[in-house]
Enzyme design. Structure first.
Site, mmCIF file in Angstrom:
data_model
loop_
_atom_site.group_PDB
_atom_site.id
_atom_site.type_symbol
_atom_site.label_atom_id
_atom_site.label_comp_id
_atom_site.label_asym_id
_atom_site.label_seq_id
_atom_site.Cartn_x
_atom_site.Cartn_y
_atom_site.Cartn_z
ATOM 1 N N ASP A 151 0.821 -1.216 0.000
ATOM 2 C CA ASP A 151 0.000 0.000 0.000
ATOM 3 C C ASP A 151 0.858 1.271 0.000
ATOM 4 O OD1 ASP A 151 -2.452 1.288 0.039
ATOM 5 O OD2 ASP A 151 -3.254 0.078 1.684
ATOM 6 N N GLU A 184 -0.961 1.849 -5.072
ATOM 7 C CA GLU A 184 -0.529 3.244 -4.929
ATOM 8 C C GLU A 184 -1.593 4.167 -5.485
ATOM 9 O OE1 GLU A 184 1.463 6.395 -7.301
ATOM 10 O OE2 GLU A 184 0.203 4.692 -7.805
ATOM 11 N N TRP A 185 -2.737 3.566 -5.855
ATOM 12 C CA TRP A 185 -3.966 4.270 -6.254
ATOM 13 C C TRP A 185 -3.845 5.103 -7.538
ATOM 14 C CZ3 TRP A 185 -2.505 6.505 -1.084
ATOM 15 C CH2 TRP A 185 -2.649 5.549 -0.072
ATOM 16 N N GLY A 186 -2.742 4.926 -8.266
ATOM 17 C CA GLY A 186 -2.588 5.695 -9.504
ATOM 18 C C GLY A 186 -2.028 7.089 -9.288
ATOM 19 N N ASN A 188 0.915 8.264 -8.723
ATOM 20 C CA ASN A 188 2.171 8.562 -9.427
ATOM 21 C C ASN A 188 2.243 7.831 -10.770
ATOM 22 O OD1 ASN A 188 3.906 10.129 -7.280
ATOM 23 N ND2 ASN A 188 2.877 8.459 -6.213
ATOM 24 N N ASP A 206 -9.808 3.704 -3.701
ATOM 25 C CA ASP A 206 -10.577 2.506 -3.347
ATOM 26 C C ASP A 206 -11.949 2.450 -4.016
ATOM 27 O OD1 ASP A 206 -8.452 2.006 -1.766
ATOM 28 O OD2 ASP A 206 -9.534 2.017 0.135
HETATM 29 C C1 GLA Z 1 -6.004 1.261 1.393
HETATM 30 C C2 GLA Z 1 -6.139 0.295 0.218
HETATM 31 C C3 GLA Z 1 -7.268 -0.678 0.508
HETATM 32 C C4 GLA Z 1 -6.975 -1.446 1.789
HETATM 33 C C5 GLA Z 1 -6.760 -0.472 2.945
HETATM 34 C C6 GLA Z 1 -6.269 -1.180 4.199
HETATM 35 O O1 GLA Z 1 -7.119 2.073 1.489
HETATM 36 O O2 GLA Z 1 -6.348 0.988 -0.963
HETATM 37 O O3 GLA Z 1 -7.437 -1.569 -0.571
HETATM 38 O O4 GLA Z 1 -5.849 -2.241 1.618
HETATM 39 O O5 GLA Z 1 -5.815 0.531 2.607
HETATM 40 O O6 GLA Z 1 -6.046 -0.301 5.258
#
Ligand code: GLA
Length: 404
Positions: A151, A184-186, A188, A206
């Protein structure tokens, strides 16, 4: 002669002294990984009982048979570090230890995944990987971990490519092939650099358990199924065998009605996404099982060509998506995004599409025709000699495989 032998020997000795070049484990995730992860349904309420029961259900429900493989514990399994800095699992929730859990999962013919984070603390505030990368990788390898989700919370001024590369190198050094999933959610743009670093990377924040809405948390947002889909189309050229765009885990079985679950699942397959179930598979309904374990839809996702699908056109809230498949076949999905049923028609005689990325053409205008297999009815429903006509209910899909 003598000289050349000496040269060869010297060269050999020199090569063996060179350190092995760090890299990701190649040959893993040649199709998008499939499995289950605890987060979407259970958040921090994880335990070895839950994970073992889930592994059991993976087998008994037919999910394993449909291709699901990795059982992944997300955040909150860890509570601290010992005096030497080694990570400690929660002794109350995982009294048998992580190695025993991994062994149990392996005994079911499944693979075991775990979660950590590149920052000082995980998103759930637990001890994370920063500064402990090599030590943690060693522990994961000893435990028998097969998949690591990593993460990006609490990373302060860290550089994403650098941090993830450190963890990649640590995993490689530890020597056990582990699928490396970047979360890393995109932020970077991992699609630009992560092909050499990991096997999949999250492309968005998420997922939110909702078909078409956004959950605004103030400093960050989570995204409904439609919102996530809209962020994927421009990224398809970055995905392929061993390196996938990850639009986040599935919400199928967490409360969306059947039509929306079907549409969500189908579109993840069209996107050639990792298929990571996020529901309680121990107690799921037959309807949910029927969605998650639909082998014909899964086969679109897992097609060995590994080309991500694309949105071809939009008409009156109905989107037509296409994905080239091996052996000259195609998947054609129609997604009705509106809240009312739509009547669609498609005249194959004027339909021809070239995908310049995969260099493939779908042409139904000529003499040769394709048969149409409906992947939710699991039968052949026609061919391209007659125009396609159908009613697609609200928030639902029509999924066809075209083959000669
Ligand atoms: C972030 C991630 C989620 C999950 C949580 C856990 O939000 O994007 O998918 O892993 O952390 O805390």
């Amino acid at each position: 002669m003598k000289n050349s032998k000496l040269f060869l020997l010297t060269a050999l000795a020199f090569c063996t002294l060179l350190p092995l070049q760090a890299q990701k484990f190649n040959k893993l995730a040649q199709t998008p990984p499939m499995g289950w992860n605890s987060w979407n349904k259970f958040a921090c309420d994880v335990s070895e009982v839950l994970i073992c029961e889930t592994a059991d259900a993976m087998v008994s429900s037919g999910m394993k048979d449909a291709g699901y493989e990795y059982v992944v514990i997300d955040d909150c399994w860890q509570v601290g570090r010992d005096s030497l800095g080694f990570i400690l699992p929660d002794p109350k929730r995982f009294p048998s230890g992580i190695k025993a859990l991994a062994d149990y999962i392996h005994s079911k013919g499944l693979k075991f995944g775990i979660y950590s984070c590149a920052g000082d603390k995980t998103c759930g505030g637990r001890p994370a990987g920063r500064g402990h990368e090599y030590q943690d990788a060693l522990m994961y390898a000893k435990w028998g971990v097969d998949y690591l989700k990593y993460d990006w919370c609490n990373t302060d001024k860290l550089n994403a490519e650098g941090s993830y590369t450190t963890m990649r190198d640590a995993l490689h050094e530890a020597g056990r092939p582990i699928v490396f999933s970047l979360c890393e959610w995109g932020n970077n743009k991992p699609w630009l650099w992560a092909k050499e670093v990991g096997h999949l990377w999250r492309t968005t924040g998420d997922i939110y358990n909702c078909f078409d809405c956004i959950n605004d948390h103030g400093t960050w947002k989570s995204w409904g199924v439609m919102q996530i889909i809209d962020k994927q189309d421009s990224l398809r050229q970055y995905a392929g065998p061993g390196h996938w765009n990850d639009p986040d885990m599935l919400e199928v079985g967490n409360g969306m009605p059947l039509n929306e679950s079907r549409a969500h699942f189908s579109m993840w397959c069209m996107l050639t996404a990792p298929l990571v179930a996020g529901n309680d598979i121990r107690t799921m309904t037959p309807e949910t099982q029927g969605v998650l374990a639909n082998k014909e839809v899964i086969a679109i996702d897992q097609d060995s060509l590994g080309v991500q699908g694309f949105r071809h056109s939009v008409k009156d809230s109905v989107e037509t998506w296409l994905k080239p498949l091996k052996n000259g076949q195609w998947a054609l999905f129609m997604l009705n995004r509106s809240i009312s049923a739509k009547t669609i028609s498609l005249d194959w005689k004027t339909f021809t599409v070239t995908d310049s990325f995969s260099n493939r053409t779908l042409d139904t205008t000529g003499k040769e025709f394709y048969k149409l297999r409906d992947l939710w009815l699991n039968k052949i429903t026609g061919d391209t000699r007659k125009p396609l006509k159908a009613i697609i209910p609200a928030h639902d899909v029509l999924c066809l495989r075209l083959f000669k």
